[in-house]
Enzyme design. Sequence first.
Site, mmCIF file in Angstrom:
data_model
loop_
_atom_site.group_PDB
_atom_site.id
_atom_site.type_symbol
_atom_site.label_atom_id
_atom_site.label_comp_id
_atom_site.label_asym_id
_atom_site.label_seq_id
_atom_site.Cartn_x
_atom_site.Cartn_y
_atom_site.Cartn_z
ATOM 1 C CB CYS A 51 -0.908 0.001 1.236
ATOM 2 S SG CYS A 51 -1.697 1.609 1.506
ATOM 3 C CB SER A 162 -8.221 1.039 -6.380
ATOM 4 O OG SER A 162 -7.090 1.889 -6.445
ATOM 5 C CG HIS A 167 -6.333 8.597 1.187
ATOM 6 N ND1 HIS A 167 -6.839 7.335 0.920
ATOM 7 C CD2 HIS A 167 -6.273 9.240 -0.009
ATOM 8 C CE1 HIS A 167 -7.053 7.215 -0.386
ATOM 9 N NE2 HIS A 167 -6.726 8.364 -0.970
HETATM 10 ZN ZN LIG Z 1 -2.347 1.295 3.730
#
Ligand SMILES: [Zn+2]
Length: 349
Positions: A51, A162, A167
């Site tokens: 990620c 996705s 955030h």
């Molecule tokens: Zn993450």
Amino acid sequence: MSTGTKWEERWHPLREEWVIIAAHRQDRPWSGETVPDKAASNDAPQYVDDCYLCPGNPRVGGRRNETYTGIYVFDNDHPCVGENAPVDLTAPSGIYRNRPANGLARVLCYSPKHNVTLAELETDEIQRLLVAWRDQYAELGARPEVNHVLTFENKGEVVGVSNPHPHCQLYATNFVFKTIDTEAKVCRRHLEATGRVLFQDILQAEREDGRRIIYENSSAIAFMPYFARYAYECYVAPKETHSSLLGFDAAELKDFADALKNLVVRFDNLWRMSFPYVMTLHQAPTDGTDHSGFHFHIEFHPPLRKPHLLKYLAGPEIGGGNFLSDTLPESKAEELRSLPDRHYKKDLV
Ligand SMILES: [Zn+2]
Ligand SMILES: [Zn+2]
């Protein structure tokens, strides 16, 4: 060079608004990057090694995230407005106008934990998030080239996200985004004509009716407006008028965090799934003009009408610019109000 024609702002003379042309981002790995299914599922781990938002991980373009433990802000590696936007633009023909897309785009991670959402943060964590939003608004808004700071969260795959890592984004632009610009103008006009703050009149009308209020505490309120365009469109606002988060005192921040959490928990509880939405902070422009009639609020525009049914924007909305809603705000608000305010996941373990 030729980049000058790929990254700029173009004026739309019929709508009287700027369009950001950021064609240089076309091949950015940012949006094309996908996170494996494990990361999108409900039982995703707290940390996902590929990620680009998790602490310590590399981002596209080579930069690496700090091993952050709280809220983390960084400049977007593929900004749509930026300090390096080309300034030598090719002048367009005739009536057309363009200008550099300067400004600043940032990403703000709510938490180092990959597998939480706004609705799953504790109230004190949301309070710290409000402070971070406030500080970003103050810092970015103070830049001379920045006339507005758009803070928004796109949540869910149906709105094109996705990566579920919690955030939001900040676009600090040299123009005021159209919706805010319209609101600012209307609020100023209302104040001049009546001596009253338009949003206070809205809150009063909501209170007189009462059917669309989802939740309130001593200084904050969450409601679905009378004029909601989306099935679950909701606003969260302070009861006192502040043109931005800058005017909030500590008690108001706490109450606002509480109201915000209450609403997003209900969203998730609605279908017992992570509820997709576009969330936008409506803060006054930072263009140097007086916005004392502007009342800060957060707007939620959830795209779904039912668990797998999208509200498609079509002829009336895209073609005509006005919304046609198939749902009644009073009954949708009642639906949200009748839900528990404890997140369903808390009882899953
Ligand atoms: Zn993450
Ligand atoms: Zn608004």
